[in-house]
Design a protein around this motif. Sequence first.
Motif, PDB file in Angstrom:
ATOM      1  N   GLU A  36       0.974  -1.297  -0.002  1.00  0.00           N
ATOM      2  CA  GLU A  36      -0.066  -0.281   0.063  1.00  0.00           C
ATOM      3  C   GLU A  36       1.047   1.378   0.249  1.00  0.00           C
ATOM      4  OE1 GLU A  36      -2.722   0.032   3.307  1.00  0.00           O
ATOM      5  OE2 GLU A  36      -3.578  -1.822   2.541  1.00  0.00           O
ATOM      6  N   ILE A  37       0.518   1.984  -0.824  1.00  0.00           N
ATOM      7  CA  ILE A  37       1.238   3.551  -0.865  1.00  0.00           C
ATOM      8  C   ILE A  37       0.580   4.352  -0.078  1.00  0.00           C
ATOM      9  CG2 ILE A  37       1.915   5.456  -2.134  1.00  0.00           C
ATOM     10  CD1 ILE A  37       1.914   3.395  -4.771  1.00  0.00           C
ATOM     11  N   ALA A  67       4.256  -8.010  -5.518  1.00  0.00           N
ATOM     12  CA  ALA A  67       2.981  -8.155  -4.842  1.00  0.00           C
ATOM     13  C   ALA A  67       2.164  -7.220  -5.395  1.00  0.00           C
ATOM     14  CB  ALA A  67       3.083  -8.116  -3.428  1.00  0.00           C
ATOM     15  N   PRO A  68       0.732  -7.395  -5.386  1.00  0.00           N
ATOM     16  CA  PRO A  68      -0.192  -6.282  -5.884  1.00  0.00           C
ATOM     17  C   PRO A  68       0.287  -4.974  -5.154  1.00  0.00           C
ATOM     18  CG  PRO A  68      -1.241  -8.175  -5.494  1.00  0.00           C
ATOM     19  CD  PRO A  68       0.140  -8.421  -4.880  1.00  0.00           C
ATOM     20  N   LEU A  69       0.033  -3.857  -5.699  1.00  0.00           N
ATOM     21  CA  LEU A  69       0.399  -2.392  -5.426  1.00  0.00           C
ATOM     22  C   LEU A  69      -0.929  -1.754  -5.429  1.00  0.00           C
ATOM     23  CD1 LEU A  69       2.560  -0.623  -4.493  1.00  0.00           C
ATOM     24  CD2 LEU A  69       2.888   0.026  -7.103  1.00  0.00           C
ATOM     25  N   CYS A  70      -1.376  -1.184  -4.286  1.00  0.00           N
ATOM     26  CA  CYS A  70      -2.513  -0.206  -4.301  1.00  0.00           C
ATOM     27  C   CYS A  70      -2.261   1.046  -3.606  1.00  0.00           C
ATOM     28  CB  CYS A  70      -3.762  -0.995  -3.705  1.00  0.00           C
ATOM     29  SG  CYS A  70      -3.561  -1.428  -1.778  1.00  0.00           S
ATOM     30  N   LEU A  71      -3.100   1.808  -3.418  1.00  0.00           N
ATOM     31  CA  LEU A  71      -3.245   3.231  -3.030  1.00  0.00           C
ATOM     32  C   LEU A  71      -4.602   3.649  -2.531  1.00  0.00           C
ATOM     33  CD1 LEU A  71      -3.872   5.579  -5.047  1.00  0.00           C
ATOM     34  CD2 LEU A  71      -1.592   5.238  -5.639  1.00  0.00           C
ATOM     35  N   PHE A  72      -4.824   4.548  -1.722  1.00  0.00           N
ATOM     36  CA  PHE A  72      -6.186   4.838  -1.380  1.00  0.00           C
ATOM     37  C   PHE A  72      -6.246   6.414  -1.629  1.00  0.00           C
ATOM     38  CE2 PHE A  72      -5.399   1.294   1.133  1.00  0.00           C
ATOM     39  CZ  PHE A  72      -6.503   0.447   0.822  1.00  0.00           C
ATOM     40  N   VAL A  73      -7.328   7.212  -1.923  1.00  0.00           N
ATOM     41  CA  VAL A  73      -7.455   8.547  -2.503  1.00  0.00           C
ATOM     42  C   VAL A  73      -8.709   9.026  -2.061  1.00  0.00           C
ATOM     43  CG1 VAL A  73      -7.940   8.089  -4.899  1.00  0.00           C
ATOM     44  CG2 VAL A  73      -7.112  10.083  -4.246  1.00  0.00           C
ATOM     45  N   CYS A  87      -1.090   6.474 -14.390  1.00  0.00           N
ATOM     46  CA  CYS A  87       0.367   5.912 -14.117  1.00  0.00           C
ATOM     47  C   CYS A  87      -0.273   4.344 -14.101  1.00  0.00           C
ATOM     48  CB  CYS A  87       0.826   6.088 -12.547  1.00  0.00           C
ATOM     49  SG  CYS A  87       1.706   7.682 -12.606  1.00  0.00           S
ATOM     50  N   GLY A  88      -1.634   4.170 -14.316  1.00  0.00           N
ATOM     51  CA  GLY A  88      -1.740   2.607 -14.452  1.00  0.00           C
ATOM     52  C   GLY A  88      -2.734   2.045 -13.387  1.00  0.00           C
ATOM     53  N   PHE A  89      -3.016   2.946 -12.267  1.00  0.00           N
ATOM     54  CA  PHE A  89      -3.942   2.561 -11.295  1.00  0.00           C
ATOM     55  C   PHE A  89      -5.616   2.639 -11.630  1.00  0.00           C
ATOM     56  CE2 PHE A  89      -0.389   3.436  -9.013  1.00  0.00           C
ATOM     57  CZ  PHE A  89       0.152   2.662  -8.100  1.00  0.00           C
ATOM     58  N   GLU A  90      -6.187   1.826 -11.490  1.00  0.00           N
ATOM     59  CA  GLU A  90      -7.672   1.489 -11.329  1.00  0.00           C
ATOM     60  C   GLU A  90      -8.550   1.499  -9.871  1.00  0.00           C
ATOM     61  OE1 GLU A  90      -8.901  -1.390 -14.169  1.00  0.00           O
ATOM     62  OE2 GLU A  90      -7.323  -0.840 -15.860  1.00  0.00           O
ATOM     63  N   ILE A  91      -9.503   2.383  -9.974  1.00  0.00           N
ATOM     64  CA  ILE A  91     -10.597   2.054  -8.991  1.00  0.00           C
ATOM     65  C   ILE A  91     -11.210   0.672  -8.886  1.00  0.00           C
ATOM     66  CG2 ILE A  91     -12.729   2.806  -7.806  1.00  0.00           C
ATOM     67  CD1 ILE A  91     -12.206   5.696  -9.051  1.00  0.00           C
ATOM     68  N   VAL A  92     -10.911   0.061  -7.538  1.00  0.00           N
ATOM     69  CA  VAL A  92     -11.361  -1.259  -7.460  1.00  0.00           C
ATOM     70  C   VAL A  92     -12.411  -1.248  -6.492  1.00  0.00           C
ATOM     71  CG1 VAL A  92      -9.431  -2.424  -8.562  1.00  0.00           C
ATOM     72  CG2 VAL A  92      -9.532  -1.758  -6.078  1.00  0.00           C
ATOM     73  N   GLY A  93     -12.752  -0.327  -5.541  1.00  0.00           N
ATOM     74  CA  GLY A  93     -13.576  -0.273  -4.539  1.00  0.00           C
ATOM     75  C   GLY A  93     -13.241   0.922  -3.514  1.00  0.00           C
ATOM     76  N   GLU A  94     -13.949   0.866  -2.605  1.00  0.00           N
ATOM     77  CA  GLU A  94     -13.940   1.995  -1.310  1.00  0.00           C
ATOM     78  C   GLU A  94     -12.898   1.680  -0.397  1.00  0.00           C
ATOM     79  OE1 GLU A  94     -18.162   2.304  -0.267  1.00  0.00           O
ATOM     80  OE2 GLU A  94     -18.079   4.138  -1.546  1.00  0.00           O
ATOM     81  N   MET A 104      -7.387   2.093  -5.057  1.00  0.00           N
ATOM     82  CA  MET A 104      -6.978   1.900  -6.358  1.00  0.00           C
ATOM     83  C   MET A 104      -5.832   0.969  -6.567  1.00  0.00           C
ATOM     84  SD  MET A 104      -6.865   6.166  -7.886  1.00  0.00           S
ATOM     85  CE  MET A 104      -7.094   5.771  -9.576  1.00  0.00           C
ATOM     86  N   LEU A 105      -5.906   0.281  -7.672  1.00  0.00           N
ATOM     87  CA  LEU A 105      -4.860  -0.822  -7.533  1.00  0.00           C
ATOM     88  C   LEU A 105      -4.059  -0.686  -8.807  1.00  0.00           C
ATOM     89  CD1 LEU A 105      -4.036  -3.697  -6.386  1.00  0.00           C
ATOM     90  CD2 LEU A 105      -5.927  -4.849  -8.081  1.00  0.00           C
ATOM     91  N   TYR A 106      -2.950  -1.007  -8.694  1.00  0.00           N
ATOM     92  CA  TYR A 106      -2.026  -0.869 -10.064  1.00  0.00           C
ATOM     93  C   TYR A 106      -2.372  -1.969 -11.063  1.00  0.00           C
ATOM     94  CZ  TYR A 106       1.805  -0.681 -13.096  1.00  0.00           C
ATOM     95  OH  TYR A 106       2.532  -0.743 -14.482  1.00  0.00           O
ATOM     96  N   LYS A 107      -2.732  -1.700 -12.374  1.00  0.00           N
ATOM     97  CA  LYS A 107      -3.032  -2.783 -13.195  1.00  0.00           C
ATOM     98  C   LYS A 107      -2.268  -2.695 -14.624  1.00  0.00           C
ATOM     99  CE  LYS A 107      -7.271  -4.007 -11.387  1.00  0.00           C
ATOM    100  NZ  LYS A 107      -7.835  -5.458 -11.541  1.00  0.00           N
ATOM    101  N   GLY A 108      -1.425  -1.731 -14.535  1.00  0.00           N
ATOM    102  CA  GLY A 108      -0.379  -1.616 -15.816  1.00  0.00           C
ATOM    103  C   GLY A 108      -0.705  -0.368 -16.447  1.00  0.00           C
TER     104      GLY A 108
END
Length: 110
Positions: A36-37, A67-73, A87-94, A104-108
């Motif tokens: 997590e960032i 490993a999977p890389l995510c952040l919260f905004v 930068c390749g992150f997509e919203i995947v939930g709250e 947001m999860l890094y998807k490429g």
Amino acid sequence: MLKIETFGKRDLIHFYNDNNQCVSQCSVVLYHEEFEIWALATYGGERRKGYATAMLKEIIARYATIAPLCLFVEKGNQPAINLYHKCGFEIVGEYRGGAYAWKMLYKGEQ
């Protein structure tokens, strides 16, 4: 350029410009098998110069292959959401079920 200090499962990351001045920072934490960032920030006078993008790209290169890389905004922070999408992150939930932030999860790269 990234400089990383490791404290257990948490890396404190500083990003330096060409003049060797720290212009941006965040933490990357291994939490439930994801990186997590946390608290990505660029210092006031250094915003909109591409430092956050450059730092994110280096973080992605270092961590996303492990490993999977995510952040919260915050949902209302559209400039940050736009940057993360770029930068390749997509919203995947709250944020952990809360209504004020997106996960947001890094998807490429887009």
